[in-house]
Scaffold this active site. Sequence first.
Site, short mmCIF file in Angstrom:
data_model
loop_
_atom_site.label_atom_id
_atom_site.label_comp_id
_atom_site.label_asym_id
_atom_site.label_seq_id
_atom_site.Cartn_x
_atom_site.Cartn_y
_atom_site.Cartn_z
N GLU A 127 -1.75 8.54 -4.76
CA GLU A 127 -1.83 6.99 -4.21
C GLU A 127 -3.14 6.36 -4.44
OE1 GLU A 127 -0.46 6.06 -0.32
OE2 GLU A 127 -0.45 4.10 -0.58
N GLY A 267 -7.91 8.71 5.43
CA GLY A 267 -7.69 9.67 6.27
C GLY A 267 -6.60 10.78 5.79
N ALA A 268 -5.69 10.33 5.25
CA ALA A 268 -4.44 11.28 4.95
C ALA A 268 -3.46 10.54 4.01
CB ALA A 268 -3.83 11.93 6.03
N MET A 269 -2.51 11.56 3.43
CA MET A 269 -1.74 11.14 2.46
C MET A 269 -0.13 11.58 2.83
SD MET A 269 -1.23 9.09 0.01
CE MET A 269 0.58 9.00 -0.64
N ASN A 271 2.40 12.49 1.13
CA ASN A 271 3.18 13.24 -0.06
C ASN A 271 4.47 13.50 0.62
OD1 ASN A 271 0.92 12.74 -1.67
ND2 ASN A 271 -0.07 14.10 -0.06
N HIS A 303 1.07 9.03 11.86
CA HIS A 303 1.18 7.99 10.89
C HIS A 303 1.91 8.52 9.64
CE1 HIS A 303 -0.30 4.22 8.70
NE2 HIS A 303 -0.32 5.19 7.64
N GLU A 304 1.35 9.57 9.45
CA GLU A 304 1.86 10.22 7.90
C GLU A 304 3.08 10.76 8.05
OE1 GLU A 304 -0.29 9.28 5.43
OE2 GLU A 304 -1.76 9.06 6.66
N HIS A 307 5.70 7.94 7.76
CA HIS A 307 5.84 7.34 6.66
C HIS A 307 7.07 8.06 5.70
CE1 HIS A 307 2.71 4.61 5.37
NE2 HIS A 307 1.63 5.43 5.68
N GLU A 326 2.44 0.23 5.06
CA GLU A 326 1.12 0.34 6.03
C GLU A 326 1.24 -0.18 7.25
OE1 GLU A 326 -0.20 2.94 5.56
OE2 GLU A 326 0.02 3.56 3.35
N1 ARG Z 1 -1.04 6.04 2.23
C1 ARG Z 1 -2.23 6.71 2.91
C2 ARG Z 1 -2.13 6.17 4.57
O1 ARG Z 1 -1.35 7.05 5.01
C3 ARG Z 1 -3.34 6.15 2.28
C4 ARG Z 1 -3.82 6.65 0.85
C5 ARG Z 1 -4.61 5.81 0.20
N2 ARG Z 1 -5.66 6.61 -0.67
C6 ARG Z 1 -6.23 5.95 -1.69
N3 ARG Z 1 -7.25 6.64 -2.13
N4 ARG Z 1 -6.08 4.90 -1.80
O2 ARG Z 1 -2.53 5.15 4.78
ZN ZN Z 2 -0.24 4.81 5.69
#
Ligand code: ARG
Ligand code: ZN
Length: 885
Positions: A127, A267-269, A271, A303-304, A307, A326
């Site tokens: 992302e 912070g985190a992702m 996936n 949060h993750e 998602h 978000e």
């Molecule tokens: N979707 C991620 C979140 O939980 C953010 C990741 C975005 N990373 C980036 N390099 N733009 O908020």
């Molecule tokens: Zn997010």
Amino acid sequence: MRSEQPKTVYLKDYRAPDYLIDETHLTFELFEDHTLVHAQLVMRRNPAAGSGLPPLVLDGQQLELLSLAVDDVPLGEGDYQLGDSHLTLQPPRDEFVIDSSVRIHPESNTALEGLYKSSGMFCTQCEAEGFRKITFYLDRPDVMSKFTTTLSAVQKDYPVLLSNGNPIASGQEEDGRHWATWQDPFMKPAYLFALVAGDLWCIEDSFRTMSGRDVALRIYVEPENIGKLQHGMDSLKKSMKWDEEVYGREYDLDIFMIVAVNDFNMGAMENKGLNIFNSSCVLAHPETATDAAHQRVEAVVAHEYFHNWSGNRVTCRDWFQLSLKEGFTVFRDAEFSADMNSRTVKRIEDVAFLRTQQFAEDGGPMAHPVRPDAYMEISNFYTLTIYEKGAEVLRMIHTLLGAEAFRQGSDLYFDRHDGQAVTCDDFIKAMEDASGVDLAQFKRWYTQSGTPRLAVEEAYDPVAHTYSLTFRQSCPPTPGQEHKEPFVIPVAMGLLDAHGNELPLRLAGEDAADGTSRVLAVSAAEQRFTFVDVAHKPLPSLLRGFSAPVKLSFPYSRDQLMFLMQHDSDGFNRWEAGQQLSVQVLQELVDQHQRDEALSLDPRLIAALRSVLADESLDAAMVAEMLSLPAEAYLAELSEVADVDAIHAAREFARREISRELFDLLWARYQTCREASRTTPYAADAAQIARRSLQNIALSYLALAASDEVVDVCEEQFEHADNMTERLAALAVLVNSPFEAEKANALAKFADYFKDDALVMDQWFSVQAGSPLPGGLERVEALMHHPAFTLKNPNKVRALIGAFANQNHVNFHRLDGAGYRFLADQVIALNALNPQIASRLLTPLTRWRKFDSARQALMRGELERILASGELSSDVFEVVSKSLA
Ligand code: ARG
Ligand code: ZN
């Protein structure tokens, strides 16, 4: 790097994709000096996009194309066009299969976008537009596909091979390599793709879902951090339960994995099925992570996880809709944290952050709406506005509709759009359809940028017994938006009588009173609400719980604010009254400083804090929040022109006065708290967290007395605490004290003990970078040479350079401009290494309009120097050029 000016992308240009990718079959061969990626894309013409067979334009950057075939027919050089960022070819018919092979170089990827290596492991961050650095693809969120992924690597170095979905096959090869195949049954856009290969250990647990399915839970980490995962696992299970109970959302795969990596831009992702985390957002152990860090882990894990529905099952049509996932998910995680901890304290923290940081963004050159309509570099739009203001917009919908209708709207949204890529309008429509509430005007929160002002005037008629509140709203111009239409602003409020009792509220025209706290929906530029049956002039409590992200003003006297601090039934507003009182008093000190007068603190602030401190029945966390004076950054945000030195002098003077006047009370409360810490084993529960925050803020005041007895307790806490919350607080107090020997000793001991723990060393850097004592820049420059520091690790950059530029106003804003020059040098260095981090680090320089003309010129000069420094990434170019415009 770009060679020409980056193009602006506009929402109005959105078009459905010409082609769809039904299936994506990926093979990764991971080697030390390159990686081979083979992609087989099962494609077809998008029936929704028109007729004919337009050229197929695939995204792809920094890919070395090795082979390309359509329907098994190899293409020669004349059969396609290959540019810097696209591969164009002519599809033979409506349905076809593309096979491509490319070579990429994760081992030298310092931008941490796409496939890269971190501490010896392979991992991904796709992302928003990182997948195009992995293979040629339609890298846009409205192209959703079923992914099957096979990865292979040397088994002894990379025993663990992970991707999204479920593992379906694995095996060994003769040469010491092994492979694994993962299949994700859910359609997803490429930005949710992930893979991980490394020498990792994991802890395992399981969760039984509401329909009775057992889900395997695993958190992976480098072996040395295996002992820091329990808190993350507990947080994950709580999140899964909460999302079932509060939103009716059940997890959908048989396995859910989290992997901790050390080098990560954000912070985190989220996936699908394989969340990748910055290790700072998942590792926690009492001895190495503070209470705040524990709470952050809980919030980011939630949060993750959330998602999975708000983002993955229902995703965004295009990146202009980023806040759809978000803003909603931040709102969801904030409510989760509020339910797990103290709701009022969580709200206080979030509002303080929003008002200091997001309001500044909304008032600066990068101001944009929650749903922007143009960008150059999407990575620059992972902003406080998209996330935090977006969450406030969701909170307002929740407030206006009520919890029940909001839940029905959320259910309808997930039902209606499951498996789709949708827009903020679709979300609003579901909320409207479920509730019957018209949100047409409300939608301006998505399209207009800037922080609205809401001025409130009261009028009491002692004869008619009516009390009216007149609201006048306005919103200052922001880039590209001169004029704003009125917003719908929900104002939660109540009225207090002279004894502090809440009055029943009845508006003119209503048959009967309806409760003592209610929400007024202010929707006109000027609007009056008249309450009847008001026997005496009341005191209003406005914007309870901070019900809208606005700057509200009401001409409270200091005595009225003290009254609200004691009597308001809304905990948030009791704190807010204290903040407003502090702001008034501190601004008076700023004025005195500017007029070169002797500073004199309004004794009412001391009196107010004395009664807070003396009241043993108050929640310790609230006492700690009430004792915290507004941050320098917040005082700067409130000023027309921020006088950095006067603000610092005023706030420090007030802190010393508080320390002097309330020393005995602070001492007593400190001792009680510390004694409890000494005798109870550490737990990251609400009661203990509250106690430690009170203890630590008390210590920071006591230390201003600079007496031997205080140094002794400081050292005692530093040496003997069994947890990082107390140890780090004691270290910070020593670092900011004049006790040079004790300070040096504590810093050295700490670094020696924790030198191998990167996350703890980050805290060690931050504490020093934030110290306002003279010579701050020189200390930071020296620390840049410390063996634990590296520009290549984003956490280190944030801990040292970020903390200095954002939290150390007096040193960063030195009048000779050396702080600005230092920051610009780092931005220029990082531009080549990691554009996303470079661009974020720039933020303090973009705020130049807030400062006096001498500083303005220096800050602009540095922005211009960056602009002229050579090949700029689109990330840095966009922020610098917009800041200078
Ligand atoms: N979707 C991620 C979140 O939980 C953010 C990741 C975005 N990373 C980036 N390099 N733009 O908020
Ligand atoms: Zn997010």
